[in-house]
Design an enzyme around this catalytic site. Sequence first.
Site, PDB file in Angstrom:
ATOM      1  CB  SER A   3       5.035  42.083  22.112  1.00 43.01           C
ATOM      2  OG  SER A   3       5.341  42.593  23.394  1.00 43.01           O
ATOM      3  CE1 TYR A  52      10.115  42.617  20.622  1.00 48.20           C
ATOM      4  CE2 TYR A  52       8.499  43.487  22.175  1.00 48.20           C
ATOM      5  CZ  TYR A  52       9.090  42.414  21.532  1.00 48.20           C
ATOM      6  OH  TYR A  52       8.651  41.145  21.787  1.00 48.20           O
TER       7      TYR A  52
END
Length: 149
Positions: A44, A58
């Site tokens: 990501s 995350y």
Amino acid sequence: MNAARLRRVLEANVIGSFLCAAEAVRRMSTRHGGVGGAIVNVSSKASVLGSPGEYVDYAMSKGAIDTLTIGLAKEVAAEGIRVNAVRPGIIDTDIHASGGEPGRVERLGPAQPMGRGGTPEEVAAAVLWLLSDAASYVMGSFIDVAGGR
């Protein structure tokens, strides 16, 4: 943020990716009778931005995916396996709704350099290219599919 949430995120993103990669290496490795192949991890853009004030857990887990990508790429290159990753940015998927913010792409998309969120198809195109023969000399690399963010 509590320990249960951290465990859930790390188990899914880090441990899950590690175990999948290990099984792929066992099957693809020329050292073990395979014909080689390619692994594309999904990281990501948050891994390099840190996702402050929203999803640091995350982002941290995706930073581990970046490390896995680099280390594994170097470990298995001689076994005919290429390892790379894509780093999606703000992508219009249901993950935002499951995280409690269904309007996140609409909120953040206009602030991206390209002025919009991305699509799953744009991420998939990068993954397919990394899996293709056109990327045969690409190893331990990242493609940011993040609209310039």
